[in-house]
Design an enzyme around this catalytic site. Structure first.
Site, PDB file in Angstrom:
ATOM      1  N   LYS A  13       0.824  -1.214   0.000  1.00  8.79           N
ATOM      2  CA  LYS A  13       0.000   0.000   0.000  1.00  8.79           C
ATOM      3  C   LYS A  13       0.859   1.265   0.000  1.00  8.79           C
ATOM      4  O   LYS A  13       2.068   1.210   0.252  1.00  8.79           O
ATOM      5  CB  LYS A  13      -0.919  -0.036   1.236  1.00  8.79           C
ATOM      6  CG  LYS A  13      -1.913  -1.197   1.220  1.00  8.79           C
ATOM      7  CD  LYS A  13      -2.831  -1.157   2.438  1.00  8.79           C
ATOM      8  CE  LYS A  13      -3.774  -2.348   2.459  1.00  8.79           C
ATOM      9  NZ  LYS A  13      -4.684  -2.311   3.627  1.00  8.79           N
ATOM     10  N   TYR A  53     -12.703  -3.392  -2.749  1.00 11.59           N
ATOM     11  CA  TYR A  53     -13.173  -3.252  -1.362  1.00 11.59           C
ATOM     12  C   TYR A  53     -14.709  -3.206  -1.293  1.00 11.59           C
ATOM     13  O   TYR A  53     -15.267  -2.570  -0.388  1.00 11.59           O
ATOM     14  CB  TYR A  53     -12.553  -2.010  -0.715  1.00 11.59           C
ATOM     15  CG  TYR A  53     -11.104  -2.194  -0.286  1.00 11.59           C
ATOM     16  CD1 TYR A  53     -10.672  -3.355   0.349  1.00 11.59           C
ATOM     17  CD2 TYR A  53     -10.166  -1.185  -0.496  1.00 11.59           C
ATOM     18  CE1 TYR A  53      -9.353  -3.526   0.748  1.00 11.59           C
ATOM     19  CE2 TYR A  53      -8.833  -1.352  -0.092  1.00 11.59           C
ATOM     20  CZ  TYR A  53      -8.437  -2.522   0.530  1.00 11.59           C
ATOM     21  OH  TYR A  53      -7.126  -2.679   0.942  1.00 11.59           O
ATOM     22  N   PHE A  61     -15.727   4.475   6.898  1.00 11.85           N
ATOM     23  CA  PHE A  61     -14.347   4.810   6.515  1.00 11.85           C
ATOM     24  C   PHE A  61     -14.047   4.505   5.043  1.00 11.85           C
ATOM     25  O   PHE A  61     -12.903   4.640   4.603  1.00 11.85           O
ATOM     26  CB  PHE A  61     -13.347   4.067   7.408  1.00 11.85           C
ATOM     27  CG  PHE A  61     -13.498   2.566   7.402  1.00 11.85           C
ATOM     28  CD1 PHE A  61     -12.952   1.793   6.378  1.00 11.85           C
ATOM     29  CD2 PHE A  61     -14.200   1.919   8.422  1.00 11.85           C
ATOM     30  CE1 PHE A  61     -13.098   0.411   6.360  1.00 11.85           C
ATOM     31  CE2 PHE A  61     -14.347   0.534   8.412  1.00 11.85           C
ATOM     32  CZ  PHE A  61     -13.798  -0.216   7.386  1.00 11.85           C
ATOM     33  N   ARG A  89      -1.176 -14.721   4.472  1.00 13.87           N
ATOM     34  CA  ARG A  89      -1.986 -14.043   5.506  1.00 13.87           C
ATOM     35  C   ARG A  89      -1.318 -14.163   6.879  1.00 13.87           C
ATOM     36  O   ARG A  89      -1.362 -13.252   7.691  1.00 13.87           O
ATOM     37  CB  ARG A  89      -3.403 -14.637   5.582  1.00 13.87           C
ATOM     38  CG  ARG A  89      -4.320 -14.289   4.415  1.00 13.87           C
ATOM     39  CD  ARG A  89      -4.822 -12.863   4.430  1.00 13.87           C
ATOM     40  NE  ARG A  89      -5.816 -12.560   5.430  1.00 13.87           N
ATOM     41  CZ  ARG A  89      -6.607 -11.484   5.400  1.00 13.87           C
ATOM     42  NH1 ARG A  89      -6.534 -10.601   4.410  1.00 13.87           N
ATOM     43  NH2 ARG A  89      -7.470 -11.266   6.349  1.00 13.87           N
ATOM     44  N   ARG A 106       2.445  -6.577   9.722  1.00 12.13           N
ATOM     45  CA  ARG A 106       1.642  -5.479  10.270  1.00 12.13           C
ATOM     46  C   ARG A 106       2.015  -5.171  11.719  1.00 12.13           C
ATOM     47  O   ARG A 106       2.113  -4.005  12.109  1.00 12.13           O
ATOM     48  CB  ARG A 106       0.151  -5.817  10.147  1.00 12.13           C
ATOM     49  CG  ARG A 106      -0.375  -5.655   8.709  1.00 12.13           C
ATOM     50  CD  ARG A 106      -1.739  -6.253   8.545  1.00 12.13           C
ATOM     51  NE  ARG A 106      -2.394  -5.851   7.294  1.00 12.13           N
ATOM     52  CZ  ARG A 106      -3.527  -6.375   6.853  1.00 12.13           C
ATOM     53  NH1 ARG A 106      -4.137  -7.321   7.555  1.00 12.13           N
ATOM     54  NH2 ARG A 106      -4.056  -5.959   5.720  1.00 12.13           N
ATOM     55  N   ASN A 116      -1.968  -0.088   7.146  1.00 12.93           N
ATOM     56  CA  ASN A 116      -1.396  -1.343   7.647  1.00 12.93           C
ATOM     57  C   ASN A 116      -0.541  -2.037   6.585  1.00 12.93           C
ATOM     58  O   ASN A 116      -0.359  -3.243   6.593  1.00 12.93           O
ATOM     59  CB  ASN A 116      -2.501  -2.258   8.193  1.00 12.93           C
ATOM     60  CG  ASN A 116      -3.559  -2.557   7.159  1.00 12.93           C
ATOM     61  OD1 ASN A 116      -3.420  -2.184   5.996  1.00 12.93           O
ATOM     62  ND2 ASN A 116      -4.613  -3.251   7.559  1.00 12.93           N
ATOM     63  N   HIS A 119      -2.021  -5.491   1.500  1.00  9.29           N
ATOM     64  CA  HIS A 119      -3.236  -6.277   1.290  1.00  9.29           C
ATOM     65  C   HIS A 119      -2.825  -7.685   0.885  1.00  9.29           C
ATOM     66  O   HIS A 119      -1.882  -7.851   0.116  1.00  9.29           O
ATOM     67  CB  HIS A 119      -4.083  -5.677   0.162  1.00  9.29           C
ATOM     68  CG  HIS A 119      -5.142  -6.629  -0.319  1.00  9.29           C
ATOM     69  ND1 HIS A 119      -6.361  -6.768   0.308  1.00  9.29           N
ATOM     70  CD2 HIS A 119      -5.128  -7.560  -1.315  1.00  9.29           C
ATOM     71  CE1 HIS A 119      -7.059  -7.718  -0.300  1.00  9.29           C
ATOM     72  NE2 HIS A 119      -6.330  -8.222  -1.284  1.00  9.29           N
ATOM     73  N   GLU A 130      -8.889 -11.780  -7.460  1.00  8.27           N
ATOM     74  CA  GLU A 130      -8.026 -10.604  -7.283  1.00  8.27           C
ATOM     75  C   GLU A 130      -6.821 -10.630  -8.229  1.00  8.27           C
ATOM     76  O   GLU A 130      -6.399  -9.587  -8.717  1.00  8.27           O
ATOM     77  CB  GLU A 130      -7.580 -10.499  -5.818  1.00  8.27           C
ATOM     78  CG  GLU A 130      -8.755 -10.151  -4.897  1.00  8.27           C
ATOM     79  CD  GLU A 130      -8.367  -9.944  -3.446  1.00  8.27           C
ATOM     80  OE1 GLU A 130      -7.269 -10.378  -3.048  1.00  8.27           O
ATOM     81  OE2 GLU A 130      -9.174  -9.335  -2.714  1.00  8.27           O
TER      82      GLU A 130
HETATM   83  P1  DAT Z   1      -7.708  -7.105   5.574  1.00  8.42           P
HETATM   84  O1  DAT Z   1      -6.907  -6.036   4.866  1.00  8.42           O
HETATM   85  O2  DAT Z   1      -6.989  -7.640   6.775  1.00  8.42           O
HETATM   86  O3  DAT Z   1      -8.168  -8.199   4.652  1.00  8.42           O
HETATM   87  P2  DAT Z   1     -10.430  -6.028   5.482  1.00  8.42           P
HETATM   88  O4  DAT Z   1     -10.595  -6.705   4.173  1.00  8.42           O
HETATM   89  O5  DAT Z   1     -11.481  -6.230   6.529  1.00  8.42           O
HETATM   90  O6  DAT Z   1      -9.019  -6.421   6.161  1.00  8.42           O
HETATM   91  O7  DAT Z   1     -10.299  -4.460   5.274  1.00  8.42           O
HETATM   92  C1  DAT Z   1      -9.574  -3.930   4.188  1.00  8.42           C
HETATM   93  C2  DAT Z   1      -8.805  -2.714   4.614  1.00  8.42           C
HETATM   94  O8  DAT Z   1      -9.711  -1.683   5.033  1.00  8.42           O
HETATM   95  C3  DAT Z   1      -7.910  -2.929   5.836  1.00  8.42           C
HETATM   96  O9  DAT Z   1      -6.657  -3.502   5.492  1.00  8.42           O
HETATM   97  C4  DAT Z   1      -7.755  -1.549   6.350  1.00  8.42           C
HETATM   98  C5  DAT Z   1      -9.113  -0.915   6.069  1.00  8.42           C
HETATM   99  N1  DAT Z   1      -9.960  -0.965   7.266  1.00  8.42           N
HETATM  100  C6  DAT Z   1     -10.573  -2.065   7.792  1.00  8.42           C
HETATM  101  N2  DAT Z   1     -11.254  -1.751   8.909  1.00  8.42           N
HETATM  102  C7  DAT Z   1     -11.070  -0.415   9.074  1.00  8.42           C
HETATM  103  C8  DAT Z   1     -11.527   0.532  10.052  1.00  8.42           C
HETATM  104  N3  DAT Z   1     -12.318   0.178  11.080  1.00  8.42           N
HETATM  105  N4  DAT Z   1     -11.124   1.841   9.911  1.00  8.42           N
HETATM  106  C9  DAT Z   1     -10.336   2.207   8.887  1.00  8.42           C
HETATM  107  N5  DAT Z   1      -9.889   1.379   7.926  1.00  8.42           N
HETATM  108  C10 DAT Z   1     -10.238   0.089   8.031  1.00  8.42           C
HETATM  109 MG    MG Z   2      -9.534  -8.175   3.118  1.00  3.56          MG
END
Ligand code: DAT
Ligand code: MG
Length: 156
Positions: A13, A53, A61, A89, A106, A116, A119, A130
């Site tokens: 990222k 996403y 957010f 992962r 992370r 973080n 991805h 993906e």
């Molecule tokens: P991951 O990246 O672990 O697969 P995810 O798919 O639930 O997690 O979310 C995608 C991304 O969105 C994540 O890496 C960071 C952002 N994100 C998730 N929850 C968030 C939150 N509560 N506030 C801000 N950004 C968030």
């Molecule tokens: Mg995810």
């Protein structure tokens, strides 16, 4: 126990690029023994992020997340190896860096969401979708690494 060779998608990222952590992160996958079968810079746009996403589109957010992901190009990679989806992962760690296990990318290198660093696809089905989202078939490379020869039989 049977194991399968899988491919999975990783995006480094904008915070990884800004903080000069691209090499550190790529290096962790190399040291683990993953095979890099594709790698390029990608300029994400709103359409790609809405697809990527989609599961977060109703979150408050979502707008901030999209803006964050468009700040700089990202580095996309396809990694290959035994059980690659789960292994990557595991190396990446939980979404919230402060809840991620020590030793993960992370936990070791970041503090907050959405910055973080990385991805990674969360299931084999997601990985297949993906990879196609970000890479054309001719951008994936099939080659032998000498370490491929260290695996015998089932490759446990
Ligand atoms: P991951 O990246 O672990 O697969 P995810 O798919 O639930 O997690 O979310 C995608 C991304 O969105 C994540 O890496 C960071 C952002 N994100 C998730 N929850 C968030 C939150 N509560 N506030 C801000 N950004 C968030
Ligand atoms: Mg995810």
């Amino acid at each position: 126990m049977s194991t399968t060779i899988q491919q999975t998608l990783v995006l480094l990222k904008p915070d990884a690029l800004q903080r000069d952590l691209l090499g550190e992160i790529v290096s962790r996958f190399e040291r683990k023994g993953m095979k890099i079968v594709a790698m390029k810079c990608i300029r994400l746009d709103e359409r790609m992020l809405e697809e990527h996403y989609a599961h977060l589109s109703d979150k408050p957010f979502f707008g901030t997340l999209k803006q964050f992901m468009m700040q700089t190009p990202v580095v996309g990679m396809v990694l290959e190896g035994y059980e690659a989806v789960a292994e990557v992962r595991k190396l990446v760690g939980s979404t919230n860096p402060r809840e991620a296990d020590a030793g993960t990318i992370r936990a070791d290198l970041s503090m907050n969401v959405p910055s973080n660093l990385i991805h990674a696809s969360d299931s084999l089905e997601t990985a297949q979708v993906e990879i196609k989202r970000f890479f054309k078939d001719d951008e994936l490379f099939d080659y032998e690494k000498i370490t491929d020869r260290y695996h015998f039989g089932e490759g446990i």
